[in-house]
Scaffold this active site. Sequence first.
Site, short mmCIF file in Angstrom:
data_model
loop_
_atom_site.label_atom_id
_atom_site.label_comp_id
_atom_site.label_asym_id
_atom_site.label_seq_id
_atom_site.Cartn_x
_atom_site.Cartn_y
_atom_site.Cartn_z
N ASP A 158 0.85 -1.18 0.00
CA ASP A 158 0.00 0.00 0.00
C ASP A 158 0.88 1.23 0.00
O ASP A 158 1.92 1.24 0.64
CB ASP A 158 -0.86 0.00 1.26
CG ASP A 158 -2.15 -0.77 1.03
OD1 ASP A 158 -2.63 -0.76 -0.12
OD2 ASP A 158 -2.63 -1.40 1.98
N SER B 1 -14.89 22.39 5.17
CA SER B 1 -16.22 21.78 5.18
C SER B 1 -16.46 21.09 3.85
O SER B 1 -15.84 21.44 2.83
CB SER B 1 -17.30 22.86 5.40
OG SER B 1 -17.53 23.54 4.20
#
Lengths: 691, 587
Positions: free
Chosen positions: A315, A386
Site C-alpha cells: 500500500d 467543510s
Amino acid sequence: MKSLRRERSLFDPRISVPAMFQSFKKLNPRHQVKNPVMFVVWVGCILTTVLLVQALTGQGEAPPSFIFAIAVWLWFTVLFANFAEAMAEGRGKAQAANLRRTRKETSAKKLPSPDYGTEPEMVAASTLRAGDFVLMEAGDLIPIDGEVVEGVASVDESAITGESAPVIRESGGERSAVTGGTRVLSDWLVVRITANPGETFLDRMISMVEGAKRQKTPNEIALSIFLAGLTILFLLVTVTLLPFSIYSLQSAGAAEPVTLTVLIALLVCLIPTTIGGLLPAIGIAGMDRMIQANVVAMSGRAVEAAGDVDVLLLDKTGTITLGNRQAVEFIPAQGVEKEQLADAAQLSSLSDETPEGRSIVVLAKKKYGIRERHIHELSAKFVPFSAQTRMSGVDLGDGRQIRKGSFDAVENYVKSVGGLIPPDIKSSVESIAKSGGTPLVVAEKTHVLGVVHLKDIIKGGMRARFAQLRRMGIKTVMITGDNPLTAAAIAAEAGADDFLAEATPETKLEYIRDKQSGGRLVAMTGDGTNDAPALAQADVAVAMNTGTQAAKEAGNMVDLDSNPTKLIEIVEIGKQLLITRGSLTTFSIANDVSKYFAIIPAAFSGTYPVLNALNIMHLSTPQSAILSAVIFNALIIICLIPLALKGVRYRALPAGRLLRDNLLIYGLGGLISPFFGIKLIDMILNWFRWA
Amino acid sequence: MNLPVDWNPAVQAFVYLAAVLVSAKPLGIYMALIYEGKPALLNQWLKPLENFFYRFSGVDPAKGMDWKAYAVAMMIFNALGLIMVYGLQRLQNFLPLNTMSLSRVPPDLAFNTAISFASNTNWQNYGGERTLSYLTQMLGLTVQNFLSAATGMTVLIAVIRGFVARQAKEIGNFWVDLTRSVLYILLPLATVLAFFLVSQGVVQSFKPYGKASLVQPLKGETGQDVSEQILPLGPAASQIAIKQLGTNGGGFFSVNSAHPFENPTPLSCLLQLLAILLIPAALCYTFGSMVGDLRQGRALLLAMTLIFVPCLLVCYLAEQGGNPVFEQLGIDQSANALQPGGNMEGKEARFGITDSALWAVATTAASNGSVNSMHDSYMPLGGLIAMWLIELGEVIYGGVGSGLYGMIAFAVLAVFIAGLMVGRTPEYLGKKIEAYEIKMVSLVILIPPILVLLGTAVSVILPAGKSGILNPGPHGFSEVLYAFSSAGNNNGSAFAGLSGNRFYYNVALGLAMFFGRYWLAIPLLALAGSLAGKKTVPQSPGTLSTHTPIFIFFLAAVVLIVGALTFFPALALGPIAEHLMFKGSTA
C-alpha cells in the site's frame, strides 16, 4: 517496539536441559521411523550393540573395546540429532507456555440479543459458541475471538502483541476484531463470538509455535525423498561391500573379511546424517524466527512460500509514504511576492491542525522566516474545512479573508466573488499534479496569490529496500487510490517497479489473479475487510493484527506489530529457511569424500595392503581411522545446531552470486573440513591412547 | 611415464572433438525442426511417405498422448521388437538367407541378445559370424539398431515437451516421434555413412564366407596344421553405420570394431568415432532449440565435455605410459618413429594408442558398446576410466536420447540442490521441481547403480557367477563389475575376460539390461507428464540461471560426486587395488 519474546541465548539452560531429556525420549522407534536417515542410524546402533554383547559374551568379530567405541558414538549420533530437534521444539514450547498462561477459565456475560442493555447471563467461557453475543466491560478478559457489534473500548492486547499501549476497538470499520486473551480496559463492548473454543487465534498460535501440528512443507518433503534415496543408495553400497570383500579375500588369499561393525560405521558416515539429523530442527527454527519477528504464520507452507515470492504488493499510504502530505514549495502567481504568498498561506493554516496545515506553517518559517503567530492576537477567525466549500481559511480582524483549497474549489470561490484566475496558476497546478504532488491554491477574496505544493513524503530508505528486492528478483507494486498520474510519479520517486492506481478491492484481486496466471507468486499485506478477497487470493498474505477479523481469517500470516514493511523481512526468513537446508545438504554430501579416504583403506588394507596408499591423512591405525570418522560425523551435528537454529545468513544478492558463495563455503568447505577434523580426532585419540 | 614429444595425439583429439561440437549445432536444430513438425527440406519431400505410414497403420498423427499412453505405446512397441529378435534367432535355421547354414541360437543366448538389442545395449554374448544368419543380422539386429535408438529419442523428446508444455496433459504422439526419428534422422545419416564405410572397405555382401590360404601356415590349438583362413562376409556396412550413429555398438563380427571388415582404416575409424558422439551431442541443441533457449542445451553439452576431456587425458596417459612391469625388464616403451610405445597389448597396430584410447573413452561415455581394442588389456587406470564413464550413468553424451534424458535428470537434481541454496523453490526452465519430480529423478539416478552393485555382488558369491571369471584377484573382480556396469547402464561394451555366454550371465545380464532401460524410461515419462501439467514460472534475477559457468561446473560436480561416492569402494577393490599393485611391483 517490544518483541513478543525475549531474545534467548542459543543454549539457554531452561531449554537445553529439558532438551537433553527429550533426546533420550525421542529414541523411541516410533519417533525415529519418521526420519528415514536417522532411522537407519538407529538400526545401526541396535546392531552394533548386539555385536558388542556378542563380543563380550563369546567370540566377537572385533575387539569389544572397538565395537564399544563405535556403538557409543553411533548412539551419540542419534542423540545429537534428537537434541537438535528438541532444542528447536523447546524454544517454541517456551513461547507457547507464555501464551497459554493468558488462556484462563473465565466466565462471560452472555447476552440473549446483540443489544446493549439487555440482561446478561453469567456463563462459563468454555460454553460459548460462534454466533453468541457477550458483553465486555472494563476489566473483563475477552474469552474468545469475536467481532464488536456495538460500543467503543480501549483494549490491552499486550498478551498477544507484546505492545503495552492499549488499542481502540469499535464496531464497524477496520478495528472491530477482538482476540481471546486480551483485556478490556475502559468502557464496554458487545461482541459477537466468531470462533469455537479450541479454534481461536490464540489456539492456532499456540499450536503453531509449539510445532505440535507441524506438517512437512513441500520443499522439505522433496528433500526428504532425495535424502531417503541417497540412504538407499549408500545402504546398497555398504551391503554389497561384504560379498565384494569375501570374493577379494578368496582371490587374494588374505585374512578376514570386513567386519559388520566397520560396514555399519561406513554406512552411518556415508548417509546424509548431518542434514537428516538437522532437517526437523531447521523447519521448526524457521517458524521460530517468524515468531521472533513478531509474525505468526498459520502454516509452515506459507513460510516456505515467502521465499518464492516474485511480486510484492505494498500500500502506498503508511507503507511507502508517510501517512501525510507535506508542503514543500510556495509558487506565487504573477506579480505576487513569494513572501506575500507564504504569509497568507501561513495565516490560513495557523489553526489548521491537519498535518498538511502544520507543514505549511513549518515551511513558511523555515524558508521565509515567518514566525508563528497566535490566532487570537490577530483577532482572526478560523474557517474550518467543510464538505460544502471544500476549503479552509481564516477571516482576519482587518476584514481580510484568506482561503485555501483545491483548484476547483478556489476557482468557484473566486469566480463567485467576481475575481479571475490568472493563467499561470493553472499551469502551476498542472505541473504539480503531473509530478505526483497535490496543489493547494491560496486566494484572498478575488485575488489569487499562488499555489502551495503538497507532496507525498517517501519513507526513508524505501528506494534502497526496493533496489535490494529487485536484486533478489522481487518486483514491488505500489497500490494506491490516487489517479494514475500521481501514482506513476510517486512510484517512480520511491523506486517501485509498478503501480496499481485507483485501486479497488476488485482491481486488486484482478491484478493478483493476473500475476498468478503468469506463474508468479504474489505477497501482500492488508488490514481491512475489503482487503480480504485479495488476501485470500495472494500466496503470502500478511494481515495486520490491528485489522479486522475477516482480514486475519483470509491471510496466512498475522503481523503482530502491524508493520506493512515486515513483508520484506518475511521474504528473507523464507529464503533463509531454504538456503539453510540446501547448504547443509551440500555440506553433508561433500563430507562423504573424505570419509571414504579414512574408512576404505582402513577396512581393506587387510585384504590388499597396497590400499594403504589411499590413507592420505596418515591416520594411525585402521581402528582409530574408522572411529575418528564416526566421531567426526557425530560431532558435526552438534557443531551445526546453532547454524540450523539461526539459519544461514541471507544477503540480498543475485542467484548466481549466492550460489557461488554458498558453494564455496558449504561445498568446498564440506569437502575439505573433514580431512582436518578427522585427522585432528585421530591425533587426539592417539594422544590419549584411546584407540 | 614416457610422454610423446610430438603433438599428434593432441591434434587428433582436438580435431575429433571440434568436429563433434561444430556439427552438433546444425544437426541439433534440424532435429528440433523435425520433431516440432516445422519444414526442414527432408520432411517436405518425404511427407507423403510419412503420411502413408500413418494411414497404413491407422495412426492419427494429430492426436496427442498423455504420459501413460505414451509409455504404453513405447513398451508395446519394444516388446514386439524383443519377440521379433528372439523369434528370428530361434527359427533362423528354417528361414532364408542362412548362407552358412548356422543352427538355431540357444534360448538363453537368444533371450540375452534380444533384450540387448531392444534396450539399445548391444551387449555381445554371441559371436556374429558364428552364430547369426544374414537374415537375423539384417531383420533382427539392424532393424533393432534403428528402432532402439529411435525409442531413446522419443522418450527424450517427450521429456523435452514436458518442459515446453504449459498446463497440458499431452506430451506428443509416440508413433509420430518414432516415425520421424527413423525416417528423417537415422535413415538418411546411416545411408550416407554406410556408403562412406563401403568406400573404406567395410564389407556389404550376401555371399558365403570367403577362404584364403595362409602365406605362413600355423599350428592350431591341438597341434594340427592350419593353412587356411575363413573370411566372414555379410551385409555389414549397413549395420555398422547405424551401430555407431545409434550408440548401439553390437558388432556384426565377434571382435567388433577391431575387425578389419568392420573398421578397416584410420579414416573409417575417425568417421565412426564421429558417428558415435554426433547425435548424442546434437540432441543437446535439439533440447535447447525446443525449449527456446539454445544456451540451455549448450550448458549441458559443456558439462558433458568438462568431464569427457579429463577422462580422455587420463586414459591416454595411462596407456601411453606403458606397463611398469615391462619397464623393469628394460623394455623400451617410449613412442618413437618406429613404435607407438605405451601399452599395446590388446590394441590394433593400425589404430595405436591414440585412436584406441579415443575409441574406448568415446564409446564408454556414449553408451556405445563397440570396441576397437581389448579393454581387459588396458592398464588398470585406463580400464578404470572406461568403467567409471559407464558407471556415471551414461550421461557424458550418453546413448542417443538416453544420454541426454539421463543428464536432464541430473540437471533437475542439481537445480534442486542449487535452487535451495539460493533460497527459492527450485525451478528448471520455468518448471517448479517438487516432491514428485525428485521422486522420479531419484529413481532414474538410483536404479542403474542398484543393478550394477547387486548384480556384481550376487555374481561374485554364486558359484555360477564365479566360475565365469577367468582372471584372479582384483582384475577378475573388475571383469564382473564392468559387465554389470555395461548391462545396467545399457552400454554394451565388454571388458572381456569373463565368459559371458553361460546360462547364468545370459539371464542375469539380460535382466540388468531390461530394468536398466525400461525402469528408467517410465519414470522419465512420468516426469514429463508431471512437468507438462505445470505452469511456467517466468525468469527473474532471483531465479537460478542454468546456463552460466557456475551451474555447468556444479552440474558436472554433481554427476562426478554421485558416481564417485557410489562406486569408490567397488573400484577400490578392482582397478584401484590393481593399479597400486602395479605401482608396488616396481617400487
